[in-house]
Scaffold this active site. Structure first.
Site, PDB file in Angstrom:
ATOM      1  N   LYS A 112      -9.776  12.229 -18.680  1.00  0.00           N
ATOM      2  CA  LYS A 112      -9.095  13.432 -18.196  1.00  0.00           C
ATOM      3  C   LYS A 112      -8.505  13.223 -16.807  1.00  0.00           C
ATOM      4  CE  LYS A 112     -10.842  15.656 -21.736  1.00  0.00           C
ATOM      5  NZ  LYS A 112     -10.161  16.424 -22.750  1.00  0.00           N
TER       6      LYS A 112
HETATM    7  C1  LIG Z   1     -14.996  11.754 -23.480  1.00  0.00           C
HETATM    8  C2  LIG Z   1     -14.053  12.426 -24.408  1.00  0.00           C
HETATM    9  N1  LIG Z   1     -13.585  11.752 -25.472  1.00  0.00           N
HETATM   10  C3  LIG Z   1     -12.743  12.312 -26.334  1.00  0.00           C
HETATM   11  C4  LIG Z   1     -12.324  13.617 -26.197  1.00  0.00           C
HETATM   12  C5  LIG Z   1     -11.357  14.172 -27.195  1.00  0.00           C
HETATM   13  O1  LIG Z   1     -10.056  14.241 -26.640  1.00  0.00           O
HETATM   14  P1  LIG Z   1      -9.027  15.294 -27.177  1.00  0.00           P
HETATM   15  O2  LIG Z   1      -9.632  16.630 -26.952  1.00  0.00           O
HETATM   16  O3  LIG Z   1      -7.806  15.067 -26.374  1.00  0.00           O
HETATM   17  O4  LIG Z   1      -8.849  15.014 -28.631  1.00  0.00           O
HETATM   18  C6  LIG Z   1     -12.796  14.374 -25.118  1.00  0.00           C
HETATM   19  C7  LIG Z   1     -12.416  15.782 -24.875  1.00  0.00           C
HETATM   20  O5  LIG Z   1     -11.371  16.234 -24.992  1.00  0.00           O
HETATM   21  C8  LIG Z   1     -13.649  13.754 -24.187  1.00  0.00           C
HETATM   22  O6  LIG Z   1     -14.047  14.418 -23.103  1.00  0.00           O
HETATM   23  N1  LIG Z   2     -13.287  17.579 -24.557  1.00  0.00           N
HETATM   24  C1  LIG Z   2     -12.651  18.460 -23.672  1.00  0.00           C
HETATM   25  C2  LIG Z   2     -12.337  19.779 -24.298  1.00  0.00           C
HETATM   26  C3  LIG Z   2     -11.139  20.413 -23.662  1.00  0.00           C
HETATM   27  O1  LIG Z   2     -10.048  19.626 -23.969  1.00  0.00           O
HETATM   28  P1  LIG Z   2      -8.624  19.697 -23.327  1.00  0.00           P
HETATM   29  O2  LIG Z   2      -8.128  18.312 -23.437  1.00  0.00           O
HETATM   30  O3  LIG Z   2      -7.867  20.675 -24.114  1.00  0.00           O
HETATM   31  O4  LIG Z   2      -8.713  20.141 -21.906  1.00  0.00           O
HETATM   32  C4  LIG Z   2     -13.481  18.585 -22.410  1.00  0.00           C
HETATM   33  O5  LIG Z   2     -14.146  17.635 -22.071  1.00  0.00           O
HETATM   34  O6  LIG Z   2     -13.506  19.599 -21.772  1.00  0.00           O
END
Ligand SMILES: Cc1ncc(COP(=O)(O)O)c(C=O)c1O
Ligand SMILES: N[C@@H](CCOP(=O)(O)O)C(=O)O
Length: 471
Positions: A112
């Site tokens: 993120k």
């Molecule tokens: C460590 C981790 N891996 C994978 C994901 C999944 O990613 P996305 O929500 O973009 O599919 C998340 C949360 O979004 C996460 O925090």
């Molecule tokens: N896995 C995410 C959930 C929120 O996802 P987002 O990519 O829409 O912000 C988290 O860790 O918060």
């Protein structure tokens, strides 16, 4: 570059307005009207450039003239200077034609940070130019929240409220959100699961009077700027493995569908991508939807990869919009059905379009632990449980097509999930030095019920106090 809503009933917006808007006013998600095309030469030209330069080239066409180019370049440089690895997002080989793309070298140890470090700077810049303040509301299953708090802490023009599911994030994730002392940061433990938190955030955006009074902005991947910043690492990874002269496949641990969708955008822009694999944990709604054509919410199962314990996957709406030939009425019908009966059907043509780009695999708890063990024993490499989902499912992709390299996205540092890693491998991953005392820092958070009125009251009171203080 204009951005349209997936539900077709909100005004089209330029990049800066879409950046501040979060959710569109019709409940849809903003999405670019057109796609910039990268020629094979432009893709090849990314070889050997710094990550920041690649980011400028890939994101630049979407930003257009809306942010002054010199200021944009500085923001990109500053954002990626916060990463602990000189390559920012390096690739590590863990098997024959199998790689992990390490996206966890930023301040909060998850992918993120790659988008959020830039988003924080972009939002601050636009707010300052406009003389505005914003109230950010976000939902997190652990990682978005800590990355957003880190990116926005102490910023004068922003108050940030992060909703996380009480008792359902790892201790490290929780403490990254609750030990930040800055007055503009508010961590809210909601008595519910992540889907409840996300529904509350969307409900606040859809409550237009509250939204306007508070100047709400979003930092979840409902915000298009989050996705576009993630497109960059698909380009840099594929180019280091031989693109544009060779296809590369990706296996992306998936929850809210933002990360894997960024891969789709890269492909749409001209990157030669083989398969985009949607790797899910036991919360397999996306894998089921791609297999059967029916998207059906069944309730969340807690797992060792809690950040992916998600049923209502926000960004799937954007993929559905594309797969239905940008038919906003079809999206509205599916989303209304989801609201009413927790399920919808994907039209056969759209399902075929989705399957042309995406494959999917589900990795259940035993297999996640087995993958962490296997990669540690065979390659001496520690995976966090989310990355393990991507690697395990990526191995199936590789078995079907051994000639095409598979890159599993390494979405979190193993030290964010020490209990699961220790249980699977016997190894206790250490936190990097800047977080070494995290477990001793004092915490500050509020526990609130899963109730929109209660959350709005809290946001309004705390936000008002902050605005008074700033006046
Ligand atoms: C460590 C981790 N891996 C994978 C994901 C999944 O990613 P996305 O929500 O973009 O599919 C998340 C949360 O979004 C996460 O925090
Ligand atoms: N896995 C995410 C959930 C929120 O996802 P987002 O990519 O829409 O912000 C988290 O860790 O918060």
């Amino acid at each position: 570059m204009l951005h349209v809503s997936t539900r077709g009933e909100a005004p089209a917006l330029g990049f800066a307005d879409a950046l501040l808007a979060g959710l569109a006013r019709d409940g849809g998600l903003y999405w670019p009207q057109d796609w910039p095309e990268f020629s094979a030469d432009a893709v090849a030209g990314l070889a050997g450039v710094s990550y920041a330069e690649a980011a400028r080239r890939v994101i630049g066409p979407f930003v257009g003239g809306e942010v002054e180019p010199g200021a944009f370049a500085r923001m990109v440089d500053d954002a990626y200077a916060t990463f602990r690895h000189p390559a920012v997002c390096p690739l590590t080989q863990i098997g024959d034609n199998l790689f992990v793309l390490e996206l966890f070298h930023g301040p909060t140890l998850a992918f993120k940070d790659v988008a959020m470090q830039l988003l924080g700077r972009l939002m601050d810049h636009v707010l300052e130019q406009r003389g505005q303040r914003a109230t950010i509301v976000g939902a997190t299953s652990g990682d978005t929240g800590s990355a957003a708090i880190e990116a926005f802490r102490g910023r004068e023009r922003v108050d940030i409220f992060i909703l996380y599911p009480h008792g359902r994030v790892s201790e490290v994730q929780r403490r990254q959100m609750t030990t930040v002392g800055d007055a503009n940061v508010h961590a809210i433990a909601v008595e519910g699961d992540f889907d409840d938190c996300q529904a509350l955030v969307k409900a606040m955006f859809n409550h237009h009077r509250f939204r306007d009074e508070m100047g709400l902005s979003g930092v979840n991947s409902i915000n298009w700027a989050r996705i576009v910043a993630q497109v960059v690492y698909y380009f840099t990874a594929a180019v280091s493995l031989g693109a544009p002269h060779r296809e590369v496949s990706f296996s992306t641990p998936t929850g809210n569908f933002g990360d894997v969708l960024a891969g789709w955008v890269a492909k749409r822009m001209g990157l030669p991508v083989g398969r985009l694999n949607v790797a899910t944990n036991a919360n397999d709604i996306l894998a089921r939807a791609l297999a059967t054509g029916r998207y059906e919410v069944t309730g969340v199962t807690p797992t060792t990869s809690p950040s992916m314990d998600i049923q209502v996957s926000s960004n799937f709406e954007r993929a559905l919009f594309e797969a239905h030939g940008r038919d906003a009425a079809a999206v509205r019908r599916m989303m209304a059905s989801l609201g009413q009966s927790r399920a919808f059907e994907i039209a056969p043509g759209a399902l075929a379009a989705l399957r042309a780009d995406f494959s999917a695999g589900t990795v259940r708890e035993d297999a996640v632990a087995a993958e962490m063990r296997r990669t540690w024993t065979q390659a001496g490499y520690l995976l966090d449980p989310h990355t393990a989902v991507g690697v395990a499912s990526g191995r199936d992709l590789l078995a079907a097509d051994p000639a095409t390299p598979v890159v599993a996205l390494g979405t979190a540092h193993p030290a964010k999930f020490p209990d699961a890693v220790r249980a699977a491998t016997g190894v206790s991953p250490a936190l990097p030095a800047h977080l070494a005392d995290l477990l001793e820092r004092p915490e500050r958070f509020s526990v609130l019920p899963n109730d929109q009125a209660a959350i709005e009251r809290f946001v309004s009171e705390r936000g008002r106090a902050a605005r008074k203080g700033a006046a």
